[in-house]
Design an enzyme around this catalytic site. Structure first.
Site, PDB file in Angstrom:
ATOM      1  N   VAL A  82       0.867  -1.178   0.000  1.00 26.16           N
ATOM      2  CA  VAL A  82       0.000   0.000   0.000  1.00 26.16           C
ATOM      3  C   VAL A  82       0.905   1.230   0.000  1.00 26.16           C
ATOM      4  O   VAL A  82       1.752   1.378   0.889  1.00 26.16           O
ATOM      5  CB  VAL A  82      -0.941   0.018   1.223  1.00 26.16           C
ATOM      6  CG1 VAL A  82      -1.811   1.261   1.186  1.00 26.16           C
ATOM      7  CG2 VAL A  82      -1.807  -1.223   1.244  1.00 26.16           C
ATOM      8  N   ASP A 190     -13.025 -10.921   9.558  1.00 22.22           N
ATOM      9  CA  ASP A 190     -11.719 -10.574  10.146  1.00 22.22           C
ATOM     10  C   ASP A 190     -11.784  -9.192  10.780  1.00 22.22           C
ATOM     11  O   ASP A 190     -10.972  -8.309  10.478  1.00 22.22           O
ATOM     12  CB  ASP A 190     -10.624 -10.633   9.083  1.00 22.22           C
ATOM     13  CG  ASP A 190      -9.233 -10.650   9.700  1.00 22.22           C
ATOM     14  OD1 ASP A 190      -9.125 -10.957  10.905  1.00 22.22           O
ATOM     15  OD2 ASP A 190      -8.261 -10.347   8.988  1.00 22.22           O
TER      16      ASP A 190
END
Length: 1194
Positions: A82, A190
């Site tokens: 990222v 999650d």
């Protein structure tokens, strides 16, 4: 209607056949078909020729990675990174996730990017991170999202002490985010603080939707693998791993309960050092969920945590999200769920700029690995097909450009990242005489010619590259021919020496034939290139002719412009003549007015008529003047536009001429290169002919040499056979005599050696037995002396303790009696003072002379003052008495507790001494029982060999085991809700607990494994594990100690030993969480549980890997001895027996280096193996030393 439906699907971004998907499709097909093997097919080659340049131009116009300037890496995962980027056009800061296509195709469950892309692109919620753009190139996928500069909640938890008020606010926001996600039909699976990002305003948004899965019409998901983080995974997901099961959105609400607990307490509720223990706590959550005393947690918070961390059918939020919103935990006076987005967050991140990254960890920037590209396939494999339809734009795209253009009745062309603005012609052709359509055709044709020239230039460059490749192939062929020639020479020499070179020559012949064929192919390819060059030359001639025509057309346009300028000059001259006439008419009018004034009133009527006529003429001429002025302005505009067109055409002509010159130069260079290639090819052909002649000569000489060699070999074979026949006869006679002599010699040497060995063995055995008897006599004497000394000390301690306890009790009773007496005296004294005071206040004084009598009101007032004073005084006295009483009681309590502590200390010392005495007595008894056996050895010493050691103690058989050093110790069996930890932050933004280790000095000898507090004070023993008690030693893995630094893991090993003195029930498992029930007999006492390992773990049976990041192999781990194995080994019955006895204890130790750890493990394994087989050896298992250690009492 059908056309409208098709148009709607084309412009709908959610449709699978929208314009972006169709562009992705044609791009993917071109990229996947553009391989040499497929391009041999005519249909594929035609397809590539038709669409390759179109796809390249479209790719240049669509959004790509170069439209963003990379600033910093802020995250890294298994599939990509990222980056913090800035858009070059708008200067807006974004977070761009870059995923590697090759890695995702290699993984089985790698289609997560579709859910992540669809959720972020189509979610209409302020609680979910928004996707701005999604695009791709042949190697990567790119998702450009809004940047959340506040970091994640893990960073906030490490920087601040989170209160219940903060927890309430952030929990409400994550509830809203999950509600929005569930309404879209997805389950996150999650939910954890790492995936909750803080925006610039301080509100949080949910992110990382790679684990999301789509629910069916019943609101459930069917899945066979356990997905999620171990500390946050729900029991129903964990219970059903390995087989298909259904679960709903309640799995996300379980994670929310874990999140609330972690925010309030500082750690997850089911955390354990080993992964199997964590899973066991989750499966047994009814009993393992406990709340610590510190920090204090409100009743409402405990209630919502319990309701979240409950069984799936009873879990809060299973029916609808309103159950959660209406819980008492969220009741407050500052905000509601309706006003939550406008409320002030607890923390607003402080930012220095729009690209501030202070709330993110520093991540090392890696160079891109070019080796990770798709390998060149040998057939069509469709690497790009799985990513068709991934492109998306939230801001602008061809679809939105079309929609916006349709709404304004003018369709404007636009592309995703570079919208093309078509400049309209500045003239309409009226002034220049050129029609507008013809002018546009000229411009379009010029552009097409320019593109054709560029394509021709590209083809010439490709031809040049191919020519260089031919040159390289020619050089390699020449070197190969030279190598073949050298090999032929070497083989000829080997033929002369008698080596078998027929195979080599045949191989060389084959290679030469193959080289000839390859040379022929190269000649054919060169001829093709010649034909192509001729064709390109012809195309260049055509393009030159077309360029000349374009020049003539341009000259014609310039001539028309010149004519237009001449027409403009003529119009200008006419305008000047009109101005002159107007001036003359004005003068005539003025003269007429003067004459009318002179003639007087007589001519007034005539003048009026004349004036009216002149006024009409004046108006007519003024109109003509205005029209002429407008015409002049229009002509000026037309002239300016014509000049602009002229300059633009001149620039284009200059560019075309420059390109033409460059093309001419390139063509000249290509002709020269072709001539060089032809010359080189002639040289290669001549060299090939020379080599062919040379090979023929070599073949002739080889045949001659072969004939000569065959004759020589025949003669040599005949002579060798004769010599061999004679040699065999002589060798047989010599061997017989030699064997007889060697047999006699070996018999005599064997007898001598046996005699010497027997003498040595007898002497050594006698010395060893005598030394052993002396040492044991000395040890028995020392033990008896120590026993007597310890018994005396014990009697003294008992007497001293009895005297001290008696004295202390008498002193305590005396002190308590004195204090009680003082308390009674003080109470009596205070009571007397109070009574005296009341008596004095109640007395009435006699009246003096002259005094007035006391009135009734004054008497009442006086009585009230007395009563008030008495109450005040009594209150103060009682308060002081109570304080004094409390002080005395506290003092008595402290004295009583001190006496109890001293008593406990004395009793503990007495218990230790008793245990030590019992141990020494056991050892003494063992030595006494063993003494007759050792004594009997002396009588049979002459009949025993050195290898018969049944009567020798175990210590002799492994007396070379000796190692000591410093080790760091931590007990695995110690249970603590608040361990001493140090919080650190890893690169994956996970909050990790690193335990503190304590250094001890450890000694391993032939008798025991002993841990001391210090190297200099060996009398301070922490723990002793004797020879028979040691059960198992092994290296640990990341599955055993999850929250340990990766650098420390190779230095840590695990010990298991027996503790018969402890209560076995204390070590028993509090729950049986084995998923594979009932237990099988083939488990060999193991208590297996099926697990999935995502970190690096290996099988203890075969040594192969058990772990995989996405889909690990089926594996089992014993909950007692932590034995890990593949599932098939249990069925095969190859596993070892479990070493856990129900009384076993565990220790985890860490060495200073990896080599030190390996050395300790090796020595301990020898120590365990040496202590097992001794049948008549000294048994030291019964003599246990119960000395308290850190976390154990072995």
């Amino acid at each position: 209607m059908e056309q409208d439906e098709l148009l709607h699907q084309l412009v709908d971004p959610k449709s699978p056949i929208n314009i972006e998907s169709l562009l992705d499709t044609i791009t993917a097909l071109v990229n996947d078909c553009k391989i040499p093997v497929l391009m041999r097919m005519k249909s594929v080659d035609n397809f590539i020729s038709r669409y390759e340049r179109i796809v390249e131009s479209v790719a240049a116009l669509r959004m790509k990675a170069t439209d963003f300037r990379q600033l910093k890496v802020i995250g890294r995962g298994a599939f990509g990174e990222v980056h913090l980027v800035r858009h070059t056009r708008t200067n807006t800061v974004y977070a761009m996730k870059m995923l590697n296509k090759d890695d995702m195709i290699k993984r089985a469950d790698s289609a997560f990017f579709w859910e992540e892309r669809d959720i972020m692109a189509h979610a209409n919620s302020e609680w979910i991170v928004r996707l701005q753009y999604a695009f791709q190139d042949p190697r990567h996928l790119y998702m450009v999202m809004e940047y959340m500069p506040g970091g994640d909640l893990v960073n906030l938890m490490t920087s601040y002490e989170v209160s219940e008020k903060w927890t309430r606010f952030y929990t409400a926001e994550i509830v809203e985010a999950l509600a929005a996600l569930h309404n879209m039909g997805y389950i996150h699976r999650d939910v954890k603080p790492d995936n909750m990002l803080i925006s610039r305003s301080g509100h949080i948004k949910l992110a990382d939707f790679g684990t999301c899965v789509k629910m069916n019409s019943n609101g459930v998901v069917r899945c066979s693998t356990a997905v999620g983080t171990p500390d946050y995974i729900s029991p129903e997901v964990l219970r059903n791993q390995g087989k298909d099961s259904e679960f709903g959105k309640e799995v996300d609400w379980w994670s929310v309960g874990v999140f609330i607990y972690e925010m309030l307490v500082g750690e997850t509720p089911f955390y354990a050092e080993a992964l199997v223990s964590t899973y066991a706590n989750i499966m047994n959550h009814q009993t393992s969920l406990r709340f610590p005393d510190e920090p204090l947690i409100s009743t409402q918070a405990k209630d919502i945590i319990k309701k979240f961390l409950s069984a799936a059918p009873e879990r809060l939020g299973k029916n609808n999200v309103d159950e959660i919103r209406n819980h008492k935990f969220f009741k407050n006076d500052e905000w509601t769920f309706e006003t939550l987005k406008d409320a002030t967050p607890p923390i607003v991140p402080s930012l220095k700029s729009d690209d501030d990254t202070t709330h993110f960890e520093e991540i090392e920037t890696r160079d891109r690995d070019n080796a990770s590209d798709f390998q060149l396939p040998k057939t069509f494999n469709g690497n790009q097909l799985p990513f068709i339809g991934f492109t998306y734009s939230n801001e602008y795209s061809p679809v939105k450009k079309l929609l916006n253009g349709a709404s304004s009745n003018g369709v404007q062309n636009g592309v995703e990242n570079k919208p093309v603005v078509v400049q309209q012609p500045l003239t309409n052709g009226h002034s220049t005489g050129i029609p507008e359509e013809q002018y546009e055709e000229v411009v379009i044709e010029l552009d097409s010619k320019k593109r054709e020239l560029e394509s021709l230039k590209d083809s010439i460059s490709r031809t040049e590259i191919r020519a260089k490749l031919i040159e390289t192939e020619k050089n390699s062929l020449s070197s190969k021919i030279n190598d073949l020639e050298r090999e032929l020479k070497d083989n000829k020499e080997r033929l002369r020496l008698g080596a078998d070179s027929d195979t080599k020559v045949n191989e060389l012949s084959v290679e030469l034939r193959m080289s000839k064929e390859y040379n022929g192919e190269m000649e054919n390819e060169l001829s093709k290139f010649r034909d192509k060059c001729e064709q390109l030359k012809e195309d260049l001639r055509k393009k030159s002719g077309e360029l000349a025509q374009e020049k003539n057309e341009t000259q014609r346009v310039l001539q028309q412009k010149k004519n237009a300028e001449e027409a403009f000059a003529e119009i200008k001259r006419d305008h000047e003549m009109l101005q002159t006439r107007e001036a003359e008419k004005s003068l005539q009018l003025k003269k007429a007015l003067d004459e009318r004034k002179e003639n007087g009133a007589y001519q007034q009527s005539v003048a009026k008529a004349t004036d009216a006529e002149w006024e009409r003429k004046m108006q007519y001429y003024e109109k003509q003047l205005e029209q002429a002025t407008d015409d002049r302005k229009r002509e000026e505009q037309k002239r300016t536009a014509a000049e602009f067109d002229q300059s633009r055409v001149a620039r284009k002509l200059a560019g075309i001429e420059a390109n033409y010159e460059l093309l001419q130069n390139d063509y000249t260079n290509m002709k020269e290169a072709r001539k060089d290639l032809e010359r080189d090819l002639q040289d290669v052909i001549a060299e090939k002919r020379r080599l062919e002649i040379r090979v023929e000569q070599l073949m002739d000489s080889r045949n001659t040499d072969e004939r000569v060699l065959n004759l020589c070999q025949e003669e040599l074979l005949e002579s060798q056979e004769e010599a061999k026949y004679k040699e065999d006869g002589l060798r047989g006679k010599i061997d017989g005599i030699r064997n007889e002599l060697e047999n006699e010699k070996m018999k005599s040497q064997t007898l001598e050696e046996n005699l010497i060995v027997a003498d040595k063995e007898r002497g050594m055995l006698k010395m060893e037995v005598q030394e052993l008897m002396q040492r044991h006599k000395w040890e028995m004497a020392n033990k008896e002396q120590n026993l007597k000394h310890i018994e005396n000390q014990l009697e003294e301690l008992k007497e001293h303790s009895r005297i001290e306890s008696t004295e202390q009790e008498s002193n305590d009773k005396k002190t308590i009696a004195d204090l009680n007496k003082k308390l009674e005296l003080e109470k009596a004294h205070k009571k007397a003072v109070i009574n005296k005071l009341e008596e004095e206040m109640a007395k009435r004084q006699p009246l003096k002379k002259g005094d007035k009598g006391i009135t009734k009101s004054a008497l009442i007032k006086k009585e009230r003052e007395i009563v008030g004073f008495k109450k005040c005084r009594t209150g103060r006295i009682l308060m002081s008495l109570q304080q004094e009483n409390q002080h005395l009681q506290q003092k008595m309590t402290e004295m009583y507790m001190d006496s109890e502590k001293q008593g406990e200390h004395f009793s503990y010392q007495m218990q230790e001494m008793s245990q030590l005495i019992e141990t020494l007595r056991d050892e003494l008894k063992e030595y006494k029982d063993e003494y007759p056996q050792r004594h009997s050895v002396n009588r049979y010493e002459d009949k025993r060999s050195l290898d018969s050691r049944e009567g020798i103690p175990t210590s002799i058989s492994h007396q070379n085991i000796q190692i000591d050093g410093w080790l760091s110790l931590r007990d695995m069996t110690k249970k603590s809700r608040k361990p001493k930890v140090v919080f650190k932050k890893k690169s994956d933004h996970q909050l990790t607990l690193f335990f503190q280790w304590t250094n001890y000095f450890v000694i391993l000898n032939e008798y025991a494994f002993t841990i001391y507090t210090d190297e200099k004070h060996l009398n301070s023993v922490v723990l002793t594990i004797e020879a028979g008690a040691m059960a198992h030693v092994r290296h640990v893995t990341s599955a055993d100690l999850r929250n340990v630094d990766d650098n420390q893991l190779p230095k840590i090993f695990h010990i298991m030993y027996d503790d018969t003195s402890s209560n076995s029930s204390r070590h028993a498992s509090n729950s049986d969480l084995s998923i594979c029930e009932p237990r099988e007999e083939g488990w060999k006492r193991h208590d297996f549980q099926e697990l999935s390992y995502h970190t690096r773990t290996y099988c203890d049976d075969c040594g192969k890997k058990l772990s995989d990041f996405i889909r690990p192999t089926p594996a089992f781990e014993c909950k007692n001895c932590h034995y890990k194995t593949h599932k098939e080994h249990i069925a095969q019955g190859t596993i070892t027996m479990c070493r856990y006895t129900g009384l076993s204890r565990e220790l985890v130790l860490m060495g200073t280096h990896k080599e030190v750890c390996n050395q300790w493990v090796s020595q301990l394994r020898r120590f365990i193996e040496a202590s097992r087989p001794a049948n008549v050896s000294v048994s030291r298992v019964s003599s246990r030393r119960h000395v308290g250690g850190p976390g154990s009492s072995a």
